[in-house]
Scaffold this motif. Sequence first.
Motif, PDB file in Angstrom:
ATOM      1  N   TRP A  36       0.827  -1.194   0.000  1.00  0.00           N
ATOM      2  CA  TRP A  36       0.000   0.000   0.000  1.00  0.00           C
ATOM      3  C   TRP A  36       0.864   1.247   0.000  1.00  0.00           C
ATOM      4  N   TYR A  37       0.482   2.197  -0.824  1.00  0.00           N
ATOM      5  CA  TYR A  37       1.071   3.520  -0.862  1.00  0.00           C
ATOM      6  C   TYR A  37      -0.047   4.537  -0.690  1.00  0.00           C
ATOM      7  N   ARG A  38       0.313   5.747  -0.333  1.00  0.00           N
ATOM      8  CA  ARG A  38      -0.710   6.775  -0.177  1.00  0.00           C
ATOM      9  C   ARG A  38      -0.190   8.108  -0.681  1.00  0.00           C
ATOM     10  N   GLN A  39      -1.123   8.951  -1.065  1.00  0.00           N
ATOM     11  CA  GLN A  39      -0.795  10.286  -1.529  1.00  0.00           C
ATOM     12  C   GLN A  39      -1.768  11.280  -0.912  1.00  0.00           C
ATOM     13  N   ALA A  40      -1.235  12.163  -0.097  1.00  0.00           N
ATOM     14  CA  ALA A  40      -2.015  13.212   0.534  1.00  0.00           C
ATOM     15  C   ALA A  40      -1.987  14.461  -0.342  1.00  0.00           C
ATOM     16  N   ARG A  45       3.499  10.614  -3.557  1.00  0.00           N
ATOM     17  CA  ARG A  45       3.080   9.296  -3.116  1.00  0.00           C
ATOM     18  C   ARG A  45       4.180   8.663  -2.264  1.00  0.00           C
ATOM     19  N   GLU A  46       3.793   8.042  -1.158  1.00  0.00           N
ATOM     20  CA  GLU A  46       4.750   7.456  -0.246  1.00  0.00           C
ATOM     21  C   GLU A  46       4.355   6.032   0.128  1.00  0.00           C
ATOM     22  N   LEU A  47       5.355   5.247   0.464  1.00  0.00           N
ATOM     23  CA  LEU A  47       5.124   3.880   0.912  1.00  0.00           C
ATOM     24  C   LEU A  47       4.446   3.872   2.267  1.00  0.00           C
ATOM     25  N   VAL A  48       3.467   2.994   2.420  1.00  0.00           N
ATOM     26  CA  VAL A  48       2.824   2.757   3.709  1.00  0.00           C
ATOM     27  C   VAL A  48       3.283   1.419   4.277  1.00  0.00           C
ATOM     28  N   THR A  90      -4.962  11.032   6.355  1.00  0.00           N
ATOM     29  CA  THR A  90      -5.871  11.335   5.252  1.00  0.00           C
ATOM     30  C   THR A  90      -5.108  11.337   3.936  1.00  0.00           C
ATOM     31  N   ALA A  91      -5.570  10.527   2.991  1.00  0.00           N
ATOM     32  CA  ALA A  91      -4.905  10.399   1.698  1.00  0.00           C
ATOM     33  C   ALA A  91      -5.701   9.452   0.820  1.00  0.00           C
ATOM     34  N   VAL A  92      -5.318   9.404  -0.445  1.00  0.00           N
ATOM     35  CA  VAL A  92      -5.778   8.340  -1.322  1.00  0.00           C
ATOM     36  C   VAL A  92      -4.795   7.185  -1.184  1.00  0.00           C
ATOM     37  N   TYR A  93      -5.308   6.011  -0.881  1.00  0.00           N
ATOM     38  CA  TYR A  93      -4.472   4.831  -0.686  1.00  0.00           C
ATOM     39  C   TYR A  93      -4.520   3.958  -1.930  1.00  0.00           C
TER      40      TYR A  93
END
Length: 116
Positions: A36-40, A45-48, A90-93
Amino acid sequence: QVQLVESGGGLVQPGGSLRLSCAASGNIFSINTMGWYRQAPGKQRELVATATSAGSTNYAESVKGRFTISRDNAKNTVYLQMNSLKPEDTAVYYCNYRIQYYPTYWGQGTQVTVFS
């Protein structure tokens, strides 16, 4: 060709929990990494978290102790259990799938919003 379908995003208050799911279909190889990655807003975009088919996991420091990644290899599905959610989560995952020598695949993304 691989397709990834995410689900489980939504709106939650600080301290709450959500569980994300990502089901992979198509030409799935047994040796792979899913994660999973996310972008706020306003950020890259960053690694989760990631999990290999061999069982190794990796987490961003910001989510250690709060998030847990798991896999069901029989279903080609990866999960992300998110506890003690914070507004900064809070972000798109986005779900990710990759194998050696092949391009990476991304899901369409699922919105997670944490309101204070």
